[in-house]
Design a protein around this motif. Structure first.
Motif, mmCIF file in Angstrom:
data_model
loop_
_atom_site.group_PDB
_atom_site.id
_atom_site.type_symbol
_atom_site.label_atom_id
_atom_site.label_comp_id
_atom_site.label_asym_id
_atom_site.label_seq_id
_atom_site.Cartn_x
_atom_site.Cartn_y
_atom_site.Cartn_z
ATOM 1 N N ARG A 146 0.934 -1.304 -0.402
ATOM 2 C CA ARG A 146 -0.198 -0.050 -0.190
ATOM 3 C C ARG A 146 1.105 1.259 -0.198
ATOM 4 N N TYR A 147 1.976 1.270 0.134
ATOM 5 C CA TYR A 147 3.039 2.573 -0.302
ATOM 6 C C TYR A 147 3.113 2.746 -1.655
ATOM 7 N N VAL A 148 2.976 1.465 -2.213
ATOM 8 C CA VAL A 148 3.367 2.492 -4.135
ATOM 9 C C VAL A 148 2.034 1.829 -4.555
ATOM 10 N N SER A 149 1.669 3.539 -5.711
ATOM 11 C CA SER A 149 0.284 3.705 -6.330
ATOM 12 C C SER A 149 0.807 3.973 -7.510
ATOM 13 N N ILE A 150 0.023 3.892 -8.332
ATOM 14 C CA ILE A 150 -0.440 4.379 -9.592
ATOM 15 C C ILE A 150 -1.269 5.143 -10.038
ATOM 16 N N ALA A 151 -1.209 6.283 -10.754
ATOM 17 C CA ALA A 151 -2.783 6.964 -11.880
ATOM 18 C C ALA A 151 -2.500 7.522 -12.986
ATOM 19 N N ARG A 152 -3.784 7.447 -13.586
ATOM 20 C CA ARG A 152 -3.923 7.693 -14.275
ATOM 21 C C ARG A 152 -4.993 8.871 -14.444
ATOM 22 N N PRO A 153 -4.693 9.594 -14.817
ATOM 23 C CA PRO A 153 -6.151 10.826 -15.313
ATOM 24 C C PRO A 153 -7.856 10.450 -14.896
ATOM 25 N N TYR A 164 -4.895 13.186 -10.656
ATOM 26 C CA TYR A 164 -4.496 12.154 -10.339
ATOM 27 C C TYR A 164 -4.269 11.863 -9.403
ATOM 28 N N THR A 165 -4.809 10.656 -9.002
ATOM 29 C CA THR A 165 -5.528 10.746 -7.652
ATOM 30 C C THR A 165 -5.138 9.645 -7.051
ATOM 31 N N VAL A 166 -4.506 9.624 -5.903
ATOM 32 C CA VAL A 166 -4.315 7.707 -5.023
ATOM 33 C C VAL A 166 -4.101 8.396 -3.495
ATOM 34 N N ARG A 167 -5.082 7.207 -2.686
ATOM 35 C CA ARG A 167 -5.185 7.065 -1.550
ATOM 36 C C ARG A 167 -3.744 6.882 -0.582
ATOM 37 N N LEU A 168 -3.290 7.315 0.160
ATOM 38 C CA LEU A 168 -2.138 6.687 0.108
ATOM 39 C C LEU A 168 -2.079 7.042 2.230
ATOM 40 N N LEU A 169 -1.238 5.902 2.779
ATOM 41 C CA LEU A 169 -0.714 5.631 4.178
ATOM 42 C C LEU A 169 -0.040 7.135 4.385
ATOM 43 N N PRO A 170 -0.084 7.296 5.524
ATOM 44 C CA PRO A 170 0.314 8.020 6.017
ATOM 45 C C PRO A 170 1.683 8.149 6.245
ATOM 46 N N GLY A 171 3.057 8.762 5.450
ATOM 47 C CA GLY A 171 4.548 8.418 5.813
ATOM 48 C C GLY A 171 4.898 9.513 4.440
#
Length: 96
Positions: free
Chosen positions: A25-32, A38-45
């Motif tokens: 959950r610490y790597v995310s990829i997004a397209r428009p 471009y939107t991603v959901r992340l854990l705090p960090g």
């Protein structure tokens, strides 16, 4: 040139290489989206964000790829519940 680019990927990944694993959950990829964001959901960090063209499918799961990508990336941190907007310049993907 400051214009919106739709034909690229935004890759967001943890600054700590320990988290550069498959199905993390610490790597995310997004397209428009339809709103050109471009939107991603992340854990705090602490993270890197990079916009790239011509990224091979699944390349973002390769620690060597991420190691090269971080040289072109923007560093940022995010807290629990925080939202951020980051402006990125598009760069070509690393070549292996």
């Amino acid at each position: 040139d400051g214009s919106v680019v739709r034909d690229c990927f935004v890759i967001v990944f943890a600054q700590d290489p320990v988290h550069w694993t498959v199905q993390t959950r610490y790597v995310s990829i997004a397209r428009p989206g339809l709103d050109d964001l471009y939107t991603v959901r992340l854990l705090p960090g602490d993270y890197y964000a990079v916009a790239m063209t011509d990224v091979e499918q699944g390349a973002w799961t390769d620690p060597d790829f991420l190691s090269q990508a971080r040289d072109r990336a923007v560093k940022f941190s995010i807290a629990d519940g925080e939202k951020k907007t980051i402006d990125l310049r598009v760069t070509p993907a690393p070549v292996f």
